[in-house]
Every structure is written in C-alpha cells, then in structure tokens.
Write a protein that holds these residues in place. Structure first.
Motif, PDB file in Angstrom:
ATOM      1  N   UNK A 696       0.837  -1.199   0.000  1.00 45.40           N
ATOM      2  CA  UNK A 696       0.000   0.000   0.000  1.00 45.40           C
ATOM      3  C   UNK A 696       0.871   1.249   0.000  1.00 45.40           C
ATOM      4  N   UNK A 697       0.592   2.148  -0.914  1.00 46.76           N
ATOM      5  CA  UNK A 697       1.395   3.366  -1.001  1.00 46.76           C
ATOM      6  C   UNK A 697       0.959   4.346   0.090  1.00 46.76           C
ATOM      7  N   UNK A 698       1.902   4.995   0.737  1.00 46.80           N
ATOM      8  CA  UNK A 698       1.544   5.938   1.802  1.00 46.80           C
ATOM      9  C   UNK A 698       0.933   7.212   1.236  1.00 46.80           C
ATOM     10  N   UNK A 699       0.267   7.943   2.103  1.00 49.07           N
ATOM     11  CA  UNK A 699      -0.263   9.255   1.758  1.00 49.07           C
ATOM     12  C   UNK A 699       0.261  10.265   2.765  1.00 49.07           C
ATOM     13  N   UNK A 700       0.468  11.484   2.315  1.00 54.65           N
ATOM     14  CA  UNK A 700       0.963  12.512   3.213  1.00 54.65           C
ATOM     15  C   UNK A 700       0.327  13.846   2.891  1.00 54.65           C
ATOM     16  N   UNK A 701       0.291  14.722   3.891  1.00 46.25           N
ATOM     17  CA  UNK A 701      -0.199  16.077   3.652  1.00 46.25           C
ATOM     18  C   UNK A 701       0.500  17.027   4.602  1.00 46.25           C
ATOM     19  N   UNK A 702       0.597  18.288   4.151  1.00 51.12           N
ATOM     20  CA  UNK A 702       1.179  19.339   4.975  1.00 51.12           C
ATOM     21  C   UNK A 702       0.067  20.048   5.730  1.00 51.12           C
ATOM     22  N   UNK A 703       0.341  20.379   6.999  1.00 58.43           N
ATOM     23  CA  UNK A 703      -0.633  21.060   7.848  1.00 58.43           C
ATOM     24  C   UNK A 703       0.051  22.268   8.499  1.00 58.43           C
ATOM     25  N   UNK A 704      -0.402  23.514   8.233  1.00 53.95           N
ATOM     26  CA  UNK A 704      -1.519  23.849   7.357  1.00 53.95           C
ATOM     27  C   UNK A 704      -1.132  23.719   5.886  1.00 53.95           C
ATOM     28  N   UNK A 705      -2.146  23.707   5.046  1.00 48.93           N
ATOM     29  CA  UNK A 705      -1.890  23.606   3.615  1.00 48.93           C
ATOM     30  C   UNK A 705      -1.700  24.970   2.987  1.00 48.93           C
ATOM     31  N   UNK A 706      -1.880  25.028   1.675  1.00 50.68           N
ATOM     32  CA  UNK A 706      -1.665  26.272   0.949  1.00 50.68           C
ATOM     33  C   UNK A 706      -2.587  27.367   1.480  1.00 50.68           C
ATOM     34  N   UNK A 716       3.645  21.225   9.632  1.00 49.86           N
ATOM     35  CA  UNK A 716       3.862  19.830  10.023  1.00 49.86           C
ATOM     36  C   UNK A 716       3.383  18.930   8.896  1.00 49.86           C
ATOM     37  N   UNK A 717       3.754  17.656   8.999  1.00 53.27           N
ATOM     38  CA  UNK A 717       3.352  16.687   7.979  1.00 53.27           C
ATOM     39  C   UNK A 717       2.673  15.511   8.640  1.00 53.27           C
ATOM     40  N   UNK A 718       1.583  15.078   8.026  1.00 53.48           N
ATOM     41  CA  UNK A 718       0.868  13.900   8.496  1.00 53.48           C
ATOM     42  C   UNK A 718       0.972  12.813   7.435  1.00 53.48           C
ATOM     43  N   UNK A 719       1.167  11.562   7.880  1.00 55.26           N
ATOM     44  CA  UNK A 719       1.264  10.436   6.951  1.00 55.26           C
ATOM     45  C   UNK A 719       0.285   9.346   7.364  1.00 55.26           C
ATOM     46  N   UNK A 722       3.848   5.035   9.012  1.00 52.18           N
ATOM     47  CA  UNK A 722       5.216   5.532   9.158  1.00 52.18           C
ATOM     48  C   UNK A 722       5.902   5.642   7.799  1.00 52.18           C
ATOM     49  N   UNK A 723       6.360   6.814   7.461  1.00 53.31           N
ATOM     50  CA  UNK A 723       6.952   7.052   6.150  1.00 53.31           C
ATOM     51  C   UNK A 723       7.906   8.230   6.237  1.00 53.31           C
ATOM     52  N   UNK A 724       8.915   8.210   5.388  1.00 53.46           N
ATOM     53  CA  UNK A 724       9.891   9.294   5.322  1.00 53.46           C
ATOM     54  C   UNK A 724       9.427  10.341   4.321  1.00 53.46           C
ATOM     55  N   UNK A 725       9.459  11.592   4.748  1.00 53.18           N
ATOM     56  CA  UNK A 725       9.091  12.716   3.893  1.00 53.18           C
ATOM     57  C   UNK A 725      10.357  13.293   3.258  1.00 53.18           C
ATOM     58  N   UNK A 726      10.385  13.372   1.922  1.00 56.26           N
ATOM     59  CA  UNK A 726      11.434  14.064   1.175  1.00 56.26           C
ATOM     60  C   UNK A 726      10.831  15.382   0.683  1.00 56.26           C
ATOM     61  N   UNK A 763       6.915  17.842  -1.962  1.00 56.27           N
ATOM     62  CA  UNK A 763       7.280  16.710  -1.111  1.00 56.27           C
ATOM     63  C   UNK A 763       6.586  15.434  -1.561  1.00 56.27           C
ATOM     64  N   UNK A 764       7.145  14.304  -1.120  1.00 60.17           N
ATOM     65  CA  UNK A 764       6.516  12.992  -1.300  1.00 60.17           C
ATOM     66  C   UNK A 764       6.951  12.116  -0.145  1.00 60.17           C
ATOM     67  N   UNK A 765       6.286  10.990   0.040  1.00 56.01           N
ATOM     68  CA  UNK A 765       6.599  10.093   1.154  1.00 56.01           C
ATOM     69  C   UNK A 765       6.916   8.694   0.641  1.00 56.01           C
ATOM     70  N   UNK A 766       7.741   7.987   1.399  1.00 53.94           N
ATOM     71  CA  UNK A 766       8.123   6.605   1.096  1.00 53.94           C
ATOM     72  C   UNK A 766       8.025   5.808   2.393  1.00 53.94           C
ATOM     73  N   UNK A 767       7.289   4.705   2.387  1.00 54.74           N
ATOM     74  CA  UNK A 767       7.184   3.910   3.603  1.00 54.74           C
ATOM     75  C   UNK A 767       8.377   2.960   3.725  1.00 54.74           C
ATOM     76  N   UNK A 768       8.422   2.217   4.844  1.00 48.35           N
ATOM     77  CA  UNK A 768       9.587   1.384   5.124  1.00 48.35           C
ATOM     78  C   UNK A 768       9.690   0.199   4.174  1.00 48.35           C
TER      79      UNK A 768
END
Length: 806
Positions: A696-706, A716-719, A722-726, A763-768
């Motif tokens: 399953x591919x992770x999902x992420x979002x920035x808080x607050x957004x645009x 901050x970032x929510x995923x 558990x995933x690494x944010x680049x 940004x994008x996220x990658x899980x373990x």
C-alpha cells in the motif's frame, strides 16, 4: 531537615561521584576484569570468582578506587540523594570496598532515578531570569507490570538542561491531587528529558506538568502495551527445560533438521572460531619482579599440558645459568655466586628459556616488569586451566545457523535472530531455540505460524560465540567475550589474567568504532569491552558480516542480550562530543516505535512483563554508547531494521525493583524469561511478515496547507503510516537526494518546517517497505509529487523562500 545550602552541596557531591564512576566506565569500557597490577614486593594473587552486587553509601574515595581497579560497573542509580552502583566484583574487591565504608548487598535496589552508564553528572548553575519556558510532554503512560500499576511520564523544557529548572507533575487520584517532582535525565553531559515513574492505585485521565520557570503542559494518560493476545489452546510451547551448552544446542539443532527436513536447514557459517583452547602456562615466582611467565608453544590439549618446568639450585658455587630439555621436562639450572647463592634474575631466566627451549615454550617477565629480582627455585606443571569434559572439542568451532522456511532460496524476505555474542547471558540462546521449535512444531496446525514460515526465510543463530559459551559454562560463568588472547608479553598475558582475555564481539564491527572516535569500547586487551585489534578481526563477527553480504534479502534482525529488560535500536554509538551516528528519519523512527509496541506486547502476553518506556528507544537515549556494535553494522551498512533485546526485566516486589541477573535460577525465573522473549522474537517475525505483505502506497499532507498567512508558519506533515518525507523549499523537484524530515529532538516527534517568507513546499513520502506515494518516480521526470504554497504577508513570489526545521 537539611538547609538549602546542604541540599545544594549534596547535589554537587552526587554529580561528582557520578562523573567519577562514568570516567571509570569510559576508561574500562564498562569494566576491566583483572585487579590492579601488584607493586614489586607484593605477592601475585590467583584469579578470583566474581559476583554481581549493589554498592551503597558511595563516597569520593570509593569512587576513585573503583576507577583505579577498573571494576566492572553495569549500572548507576540515584535514590533519595544516594548513589547506588551495580558492579561485578571479586571477594577481595568487596573486602576493600567495605573497608572504604561501602555497604555491599545483593543486586537489588529501589530505583527512583536511573542514570545512563555514560552520565557525566549535571551542572548545578543558577538559572537566569527569563520568560516562561516551553514545556512539552513527550509521553504520559500507564501500565500494569505483573504486581503493580504504574504512571510513567516524560517531559521536556527548552531550558531543562539547567538544574535551576524544576518540573512538577500533578494529577487526580481517588479524588485527591497527587504531585511528583520529575528527575532530570542526562547522558554524557547532554540533557535528554525529565521523567518519573510511580505506582498508582487509580489511573488518572490526565497529567499536568508545571515548570518553576513558568511553562506548563497537560496530556491525556494512555496505556502503554495494552494489546494482550488470548492464548491459543492448540498452540504448543515450552520446548526448553534447562540451560544448554553448545554441545547440547548442536544436538537440538541436528534433531530439528532431521525431523523437519522440508522446513529447516543447518547453515554452517564460513569462519571457524579460534576454538575452546589455550596454551598451557605457569607463573613461576611470588613477586612481580622475580616472576617468570612460561607459555607452551603448543595448545594445552596438544601437548602443552604435559610440560613441566623446573628452576633448580645446583647447590654449588659459581654455577652457570643453563637450560636443558629432557622429553617434556625443561630444567633451568640457576646461576650461583662464590657463596653458592642463586643469582639469576627473572630477566636472565626469560632470555635463557627463549634461547634454549623456544621450540616448546616462550617466556616473559610478569606484565612488563623489568625482571630484576632474583628468580626463585620453582617447579610447575603447565596447564591450560580449562575444565570442560573431554567430549567438548578444543578445535576451532563452526558457528551454526538454522534456516527455517518453506522456501529457502533467497526469494523470500529474510529475518535474523542471533544470541550469545556475550556468553554469560545464558537465557538468550534459549529464546532462539524455543522460537525455532514453535515455528516448526506449530506449522501444520496453526495458520499464523504457517504464514510466517511460508512467506519468510527465518535465520536463527542460538550461539554466535561457542568458545566463550563453553568457557562460561565450565570455567568462568561471567565470561563476556570470546577466548582469543591478544595480550602480549609486556601485558597481562599470565594465567592470573585468563578470565580477562578475549574480544567483545559486540564492539568488533565496522560502524561507529572506537578507532573512529566513538565511545563505549576499549583498546585494552583485558577490558570487558575490548574491541579487538581492528574491526572484524574476529571470525564470529565476520560470520555476521557474511550473512549480511550473502543474504541480500535480509530485512530485519534481533540481537538478543541480557539483562535488564531493555528494547533498543540504532543509533548505538556517539563520539566524545556526544554526536551520535546519523539518526533514523522521523518516519523510520516512528516505524521503530510502532513495530516495537507489537513486539513488546507479545512479550507481555506470557506473564505480564512490561518492558518499561524508560528502557525502550534508541540506544544512547536509553542506555549508553556502544562503539562498533553489530546492530549498527546491520542498520547503517545494510539497511536492516535491527533491534536489541536485553532479556531479564527487573521484577517489582511491591516496593522494589529486583534485578534478575545474567543467569537466574532456571526453574523460578530463567524459564519464564525464555518463554516471554521467545514470544517477542516471534513478534518480530510477525512484523517482518507484515512488512513483506505491505504493497500500500503511503499518503501525506502538509498542515496547514496552501494559503496566505500574516506571520511565519510552522508546517507539520501527516502520513497514513510511518513514512519518510522528502521535500524541497527552492522550487525544485523532490528526489531521494532531497532533505528528509527528521526528529525535532531526542524522544520527540517529527520536526516542523518554519516558513518565514512565501515558499512552495514540494514533497513525497516513502514507507519502510519502499512504496512511494502516488507511484511518483523521484529519479524520473514525473510531476505527481505533493505541493503546497505558503504565502506570508504581501510576499507573492513562491518557490524562492526559506524554511527551517523546528
């Protein structure tokens, strides 16, 4: 009641004592195990047995003596202003320490504040006046550990490094308010956090932390490790019934391989050990300046034990120094003067033996002494001092590994459990073989077991260090290292130091080494944390490196040790400035914590043992620096998620934490430790299975957004897992070379990005498991990364702004 000045001086005294004890740990590498060298004229003492004790009533004279003797310290504690030290000591050391006013007790203590083994004490400076500090609660947990329910809190102040900062907790219990002062936890001079752990009759809903500097924070109290699994009636366990020697372990492994040929192979690792063997020796003389150390060139079992050496008085005047060899007997005729008195010095005898009997023996003066004293008449049968029965091989040993799985060709993810780097930790190998038998004997009738065995290649090494393990069972139960003696003729190479030889295999790896400036290991050949002459000098360590190279499908590992009930992961070492090896990313750290909770829940299932939060986490945040350890090798060199068990959690008897030791009585304690940590090892296999099945591919979002904001914004970032944010802040495409979101600090969550002018965050996220969000190709030309634009004030030029972690 003490005056304020008296309390202050007591804190300073405690700080000084801790600092001295820590210097001892750093110098000796958590323990050298030989007594200080005697002065000329003092009799040479034989090797003594050791025991684990707790020292009470610590004072500066005793602390200095501990440093001088290099006593093996395994823990330092403070309770109500008194320092308590767990140490491995000999009877003569106990007598000496009692003479300095210390009270020596069994290894049992009341634990209020636990200092890391590398704690240098605290600075007690005056706190300057400032605005209210920022207080954050890192965790507020409750748990029931066998006999009591505990409230555990970690909190941190941004000025907490100063002893002028006091944090106080308050909560409601049974309709009444309770309070507690939090203890400051520091390590090697660095402030980590404040904490407390107390028994409660009723679990509070919330806890409030207030600082004397004006800050405060409130948190809900949540359960730590509450997901207990109901036992299955048909799931069979309890396969080990006693401690097992290497010979017995080999027999059990052979039995399993014969019984389950379709599910298990025995893999013989390529690097043979040095062997359970030693050269035969004798120390001939009573004083350091007249003693001669004689060592056979042959191993003891290959003829060295048959040799006899005699220093004789010719009973005549003006006789020359002569050496003769008759079969297995070497005779040294000492020189005499005109009065018929023997006059040969120890140094002259050494030179004569090496020149005339060098094919059979080598000789040296005692521990580098000049050997100017007159050699004594003496007779000795050389011996290797090994006590194992004859059926225990003295030849180089093959380290053996079980490979369990329906498919064992490298096509399935591999997971490794390995034990007995340190031989004195007797329970650890039982954990591995119990887990192995559970996998094999439950395979046919338990669906969960079958999923593990069908979808993983499970590698199990019950005994990494068979030579040292034999030595621990038959000769010296507290042996920590292998048996290779690197002490040269000017060092402690005499038989009185034989319990101090060997390499700590968990300090002999290639990452974060003592040679690279990391602390927690020693270059002394008699230290209990001797790292060896160079990284991977030892065959036992090279075997683990071979596994990492050979099994490129290896994803998880568990390094099993004892005792104390710790659960640890990388980084495992820091340098003299307390700069650790690179921390995992925030996403990786979250995964370590998430997976750890599952594993620790499995441990708890057996009898309710809870691995406490204060003993869970990255190694330097919980215990100490361990330069060159194998867990760091697997993580940094090969990307293998690696944990470290320390089996043998302390037991709560209603008022005190009781240490269980390295070799608890099997029937009353060792058996339960083996069962509960075998649960945990199976739990790690379950984590590996879930990882292998994760597509399953992770999902992420920035808080607050645009959006447009009138002042700088913390993003901050929510995923979804558990995933690494680049991410990038300069308008460029994010790639695997882009910055990653890190932890905000020790024991803290992910950092936030402080955006101070209009900026576009990509940004994008990658899980373990390596799943990339939205199937984005960071190394390609795709544009399906995430993007938010934070507009600050009237600035309307996104993509050229700046941000910083906070």
């Amino acid at each position: 009641m003490f005056s304020r000045k008296r309390e202050w001086n007591n804190k300073v005294f405690i700080s000084m004592i801790i600092a001295v004890l820590v210097v001892s740990m750093l110098i000796t590498g958590l323990g050298a195990s030989i007594s200080a060298e005697p002065e000329p004229g003092e009799p040479i003492q034989p090797e003594e047995e050791v025991e684990v004790v707790t020292l009470h009533g610590m004072n500066d004279e005793a602390a200095e003596k501990i440093v001088e003797l290099g006593i093996d310290i395994s823990a330092v504690f403070e309770h109500d202003g008194e320092i308590e030290v767990e140490a491995v000591v000999t009877p003569s050391e106990i007598e000496m320490l009692e003479g300095l006013g210390l009270e020596v007790k069994e290894a049992v203590w009341v634990e209020q504040e636990e200092f890391s083994a590398k704690d240098e004490g605290e600075s007690f400076g005056i706190q300057s006046v400032h605005s209210a500090d920022n207080v954050q609660i890192l965790r507020a947990d409750h748990y029931t550990n066998q006999a009591a329910t505990f409230l555990y809190v970690e909190a941190k102040s941004d000025v907490g490094a100063s002893a002028g900062t006091t944090l106080t907790a308050s909560w409601e219990e049974n309709g009444e308010e309770r309070t507690a002062i939090l203890s400051r936890r520091t390590d090697y001079g660095e402030y980590l956090y404040h904490w407390f752990e107390l028994t409660v009759d009723e679990v509070p809903e919330t806890v409030k932390i207030e600082s004397n500097q004006g800050g405060s924070a409130t948190s809900e109290v949540t359960e730590w490790l509450g997901d207990n699994r109901e036992p299955k009636d048909y799931y069979v366990t309890e396969f080990v019934d006693s401690y097992m020697t290497p010979t017995e372990m080999d027999e059990r492994m052979d039995q399993l391989a014969e019984e389950f040929p379709g599910l298990v192979d025995i893999v013989e690792l390529p690097h043979k050990t040095n062997g359970y063997r030693r050269h035969a020796q004798a120390t001939m003389g009573t004083l350091t300046n007249n003693a001669v150390v004689v060592t056979s060139t042959a191993w003891g079992h290959e003829g060295g034990n048959d040799l006899t050496v005699e220093f004789v008085d010719p009973a005549t005047e003006n006789a020359p120094l002569e050496v003769s060899v008759d079969g297995d007997t070497i005779t040294v005729q000492l020189a005499t003067n005109s009065s018929g008195d023997t006059i040969s010095t120890a140094r002259q005898v050494v030179d004569a033996l090496n020149a005339e009997a060098g094919e059979l023996v080598s000789a040296n003066t005692y521990r580098g002494n000049s050997g100017g004293g007159t050699a004594l008449t003496w007779e000795a049968n050389l011996t290797d001092n090994l006590s194992a029965p004859d059926y225990v091989s003295r030849e180089p040993a093959t380290v053996r590994m079980l490979s369990i799985g329906k498919t064992r060709d490298g096509s399935k993810p591999a997971v490794l459990g390995y034990a007995k780097e340190h031989p004195r930790e007797w329970v650890t190998s039982l954990v591995t073989i119990e887990a192995a038998e559970r996998l094999l004997r439950n395979y046919e009738h338990d669906e969960d077991t079958r999923k593990l065995v069908d979808n993983l290649e499970i590698l199990i090494i019950p005994i990494v260090n068979p030579d040292g393990t034999n030595y621990s069972f038959y000769d010296r139960n507290m042996q920590r290292r292998n048996m290779t003696n690197y002490c040269g003729p000017t060092e402690a190479n005499d038989p009185g130091a034989r319990g101090s030889w060997g390499v700590d295999l968990n300090r002999n790896h290639t990452v974060g080494t003592i040679w690279d400036g990391y602390v927690g290991a020693s270059t002394s050949c008699t230290s209990d944390t001797f790292a060896g002459p160079e990284p991977h000098s030892e065959p036992e360590a090279r075997n683990l490196a071979w596994i990492a190279d050979e099994y490129d499908n290896l994803t998880f590992a568990m390094n099993i040790h004892s005792h104390g009930g710790y659960f640890l992961w990388s980084p495992g070492a820091y340098d003299t400035n307390r700069v650790t090896l690179p921390r995992p990313t925030a996403g990786e750290e979250e995964y370590y914590w998430q997976s750890s909770e599952h594993i620790l829940n499995r441990i708890q299932d057996h009898r309710g043992t809870v691995i406490r939060p204060t003993r869970t986490g990255p190694i330097p945040d919980v215990l100490y620096s361990a330069a060159g350890n194998s867990g760091d090798f697997f993580w940094y060199e090969h990307g293998v998620y690696t944990w470290n068990f320390e089996v043998g959690a302390q037991l709560w008897d209603g008022s005190r934490w009781i240490a269980t030791g390295f070799q608890p009585d099997y029937e009353s304690e060792g058996h339960d430790q083996a069962m509960e940590f075998a649960n945990g090892l199976i739990g790690m296999f379950e984590v590996a299975y879930e990882h292998a099945m994760n597509d399953t591919r992770p999902k992420s979002k920035a808080v607050p957004g645009s959006g447009r904001y009138s002042a700088p914004v913390e993003v901050a970032f929510e995923t979804s897992e558990p995933a690494t944010i680049y991410y990038t802040l300069d308008g460029s495409r994010p790639t695997f070379d882009s910055p990653t979101l890190q932890l905000a600090g020790v024991r803290e969550s992910a950092e936030t990005l402080l955006i101070e002018e209009t900026t576009t965050i990509k940004f994008f996220s990658v899980d373990v498991a390596g799943n990339v969000e939205k199937n984005y190709k960071p190394d390609g030309n795709g544009r399906n990364y995430n993007s938010v634009t934070i507009q600050i004030g009237d600035d309307s030029h996104p993509g050229k702004g700046r941000g910083r972690g906070k």
